[in-house]
Design a protein around this motif. Structure first.
Motif, PDB file in Angstrom:
ATOM      1  N   ASP A   1       0.807  -1.221   0.000  1.00  0.00           N
ATOM      2  CA  ASP A   1       0.000   0.000   0.000  1.00  0.00           C
ATOM      3  C   ASP A   1       0.842   1.274   0.000  1.00  0.00           C
ATOM      4  O   ASP A   1       0.317   2.375   0.131  1.00  0.00           O
ATOM      5  CB  ASP A   1      -0.998   0.000   1.164  1.00  0.00           C
ATOM      6  CG  ASP A   1      -0.330   0.135   2.528  1.00  0.00           C
ATOM      7  OD1 ASP A   1       0.913   0.118   2.623  1.00  0.00           O
ATOM      8  OD2 ASP A   1      -1.072   0.250   3.526  1.00  0.00           O
ATOM      9  N   GLY A   2       2.157   1.133  -0.137  1.00  0.00           N
ATOM     10  CA  GLY A   2       3.027   2.292  -0.276  1.00  0.00           C
ATOM     11  C   GLY A   2       3.532   2.888   1.018  1.00  0.00           C
ATOM     12  O   GLY A   2       4.097   3.986   1.015  1.00  0.00           O
ATOM     13  N   GLN A   3       3.378   2.206   2.122  1.00  0.00           N
ATOM     14  CA  GLN A   3       3.924   2.690   3.389  1.00  0.00           C
ATOM     15  C   GLN A   3       5.315   2.090   3.574  1.00  0.00           C
ATOM     16  O   GLN A   3       5.554   0.941   3.223  1.00  0.00           O
ATOM     17  CB  GLN A   3       3.025   2.278   4.561  1.00  0.00           C
ATOM     18  CG  GLN A   3       1.594   2.749   4.443  1.00  0.00           C
ATOM     19  CD  GLN A   3       1.461   4.250   4.396  1.00  0.00           C
ATOM     20  OE1 GLN A   3       1.910   4.950   5.293  1.00  0.00           O
ATOM     21  NE2 GLN A   3       0.867   4.748   3.333  1.00  0.00           N
ATOM     22  N   LEU A   4       6.217   2.864   4.150  1.00  0.00           N
ATOM     23  CA  LEU A   4       7.566   2.380   4.430  1.00  0.00           C
ATOM     24  C   LEU A   4       7.633   1.963   5.888  1.00  0.00           C
ATOM     25  O   LEU A   4       7.385   2.774   6.785  1.00  0.00           O
ATOM     26  CB  LEU A   4       8.603   3.475   4.146  1.00  0.00           C
ATOM     27  CG  LEU A   4      10.054   3.098   4.414  1.00  0.00           C
ATOM     28  CD1 LEU A   4      10.532   2.076   3.384  1.00  0.00           C
ATOM     29  CD2 LEU A   4      10.938   4.319   4.393  1.00  0.00           C
ATOM     30  N   TYR A   5       7.932   0.697   6.124  1.00  0.00           N
ATOM     31  CA  TYR A   5       8.062   0.171   7.478  1.00  0.00           C
ATOM     32  C   TYR A   5       9.547   0.085   7.808  1.00  0.00           C
ATOM     33  O   TYR A   5      10.336  -0.446   7.027  1.00  0.00           O
ATOM     34  CB  TYR A   5       7.399  -1.199   7.596  1.00  0.00           C
ATOM     35  CG  TYR A   5       5.895  -1.103   7.587  1.00  0.00           C
ATOM     36  CD1 TYR A   5       5.176  -1.134   8.768  1.00  0.00           C
ATOM     37  CD2 TYR A   5       5.197  -0.949   6.394  1.00  0.00           C
ATOM     38  CE1 TYR A   5       3.790  -1.032   8.763  1.00  0.00           C
ATOM     39  CE2 TYR A   5       3.816  -0.830   6.380  1.00  0.00           C
ATOM     40  CZ  TYR A   5       3.125  -0.873   7.562  1.00  0.00           C
ATOM     41  OH  TYR A   5       1.758  -0.755   7.551  1.00  0.00           O
ATOM     42  N   ILE A   6       9.896   0.610   8.980  1.00  0.00           N
ATOM     43  CA  ILE A   6      11.291   0.688   9.400  1.00  0.00           C
ATOM     44  C   ILE A   6      11.403   0.008  10.756  1.00  0.00           C
ATOM     45  O   ILE A   6      10.755   0.427  11.723  1.00  0.00           O
ATOM     46  CB  ILE A   6      11.752   2.151   9.515  1.00  0.00           C
ATOM     47  CG1 ILE A   6      11.448   2.918   8.231  1.00  0.00           C
ATOM     48  CG2 ILE A   6      13.227   2.225   9.866  1.00  0.00           C
ATOM     49  CD1 ILE A   6      11.477   4.427   8.384  1.00  0.00           C
TER      50      ILE A   6
ATOM     51  N   VAL B   1       6.637   3.753  10.940  1.00  0.00           N
ATOM     52  CA  VAL B   1       5.953   3.768   9.649  1.00  0.00           C
ATOM     53  C   VAL B   1       6.043   5.170   9.055  1.00  0.00           C
ATOM     54  O   VAL B   1       5.724   6.157   9.715  1.00  0.00           O
ATOM     55  CB  VAL B   1       4.468   3.355   9.782  1.00  0.00           C
ATOM     56  CG1 VAL B   1       3.804   3.305   8.417  1.00  0.00           C
ATOM     57  CG2 VAL B   1       4.349   2.011  10.490  1.00  0.00           C
ATOM     58  N   LEU B   2       6.473   5.221   7.792  1.00  0.00           N
ATOM     59  CA  LEU B   2       6.563   6.476   7.061  1.00  0.00           C
ATOM     60  C   LEU B   2       5.549   6.442   5.939  1.00  0.00           C
ATOM     61  O   LEU B   2       5.522   5.491   5.157  1.00  0.00           O
ATOM     62  CB  LEU B   2       7.967   6.661   6.480  1.00  0.00           C
ATOM     63  CG  LEU B   2       8.165   7.932   5.665  1.00  0.00           C
ATOM     64  CD1 LEU B   2       8.615   9.072   6.569  1.00  0.00           C
ATOM     65  CD2 LEU B   2       9.178   7.717   4.564  1.00  0.00           C
ATOM     66  N   ASP B   3       4.711   7.480   5.858  1.00  0.00           N
ATOM     67  CA  ASP B   3       3.808   7.616   4.719  1.00  0.00           C
ATOM     68  C   ASP B   3       4.663   8.120   3.566  1.00  0.00           C
ATOM     69  O   ASP B   3       5.207   9.222   3.613  1.00  0.00           O
ATOM     70  CB  ASP B   3       2.685   8.603   5.040  1.00  0.00           C
ATOM     71  CG  ASP B   3       1.697   8.713   3.905  1.00  0.00           C
ATOM     72  OD1 ASP B   3       2.103   9.117   2.790  1.00  0.00           O
ATOM     73  OD2 ASP B   3       0.517   8.409   4.124  1.00  0.00           O
ATOM     74  N   VAL B   4       4.821   7.302   2.540  1.00  0.00           N
ATOM     75  CA  VAL B   4       5.725   7.619   1.430  1.00  0.00           C
ATOM     76  C   VAL B   4       5.259   8.856   0.668  1.00  0.00           C
ATOM     77  O   VAL B   4       6.058   9.682   0.267  1.00  0.00           O
ATOM     78  CB  VAL B   4       5.885   6.400   0.492  1.00  0.00           C
ATOM     79  CG1 VAL B   4       6.656   6.758  -0.755  1.00  0.00           C
ATOM     80  CG2 VAL B   4       6.576   5.269   1.237  1.00  0.00           C
TER      81      VAL B   4
END
Length: 182
Positions: free
Chosen positions: A41-46, A55-58
């Motif tokens: 879904d386009g979220q970056l999980y770190i 979680v970063l909203d790309v």
């Protein structure tokens, strides 16, 4: 994501490179981090260096305020094809499945030392490479586990002399008939 951004991580600094204009934005994270993975879904999980997933909203390039608890450090992340599940390699905690909608965390393998995860292109199989340190034959040393993603059941364990030193990143061929390890 769609190839318009590249993410690079070094301890507490996340660099976001926009491919079109080669501009770079850096974000200072609240704690050391590794690994990172973009969900369907386009979220970056770190993975935080302590416990949890940031979680970063790309699209907005903004970090969510909350950290998703994982009850231990995360060494690798793989997502189900529908993006509803994240599979986590967690060293002594084994492999866990995180439901991204509910936060439910379920143990799917208690084998020690998962190092790397790979999902096949079809999203039906999860490959887990285990590597404990040393040549002592520690539990999990030189083993690959294969899981069915839908049922979260173990299909096969391959190890011993058949698979020497499998701690590197696994890579599945597009048709899923070949699994390669560094």
């Amino acid at each position: 994501n769609d190839g318009d951004k590249v993410f690079a991580l070094e301890q507490q600094v996340l660099s976001i490179v926009r491919v079109a204009d080669r501009s770079v934005r850096t974000l200072h994270l609240p704690q050391q981090a590794s690994p990172l993975a973009v969900s369907p879904d386009g979220q970056l999980y770190i993975g935080s260096g302590i416990d949890g997933l940031m979680v970063l909203d790309v699209a907005t390039e903004r970090l969510r305020d909350e950290v998703i608890p994982t009850r231990g450090r995360v060494f690798d992340i793989a997502f189900s094809r529908d993006g509803k599940k994240a599979f986590l390699a967690q060293s002594n905690a084994g492999v866990r499945r995180l439901s991204l909608s509910t936060g439910e965390l379920v143990q799917i393998s208690d084998r020690k030392c998962p190092e790397a995860l790979e999902m096949n292109k079809q999203g039906t199989r999860l490959y887990v490479a285990y590597q404990c340190s040393g040549l002592s034959g520690s539990p999990g040393h030189d083993v690959v586990e294969i899981f069915d993603v839908d049922t979260e059941t173990r299909l096969q364990v391959i190890g011993g002399r058949d698979i020497p030193m499998v701690g590197g990143e696994p890579a599945a061929s597009p048709d899923g008939n070949l699994l390669v390890f560094d």
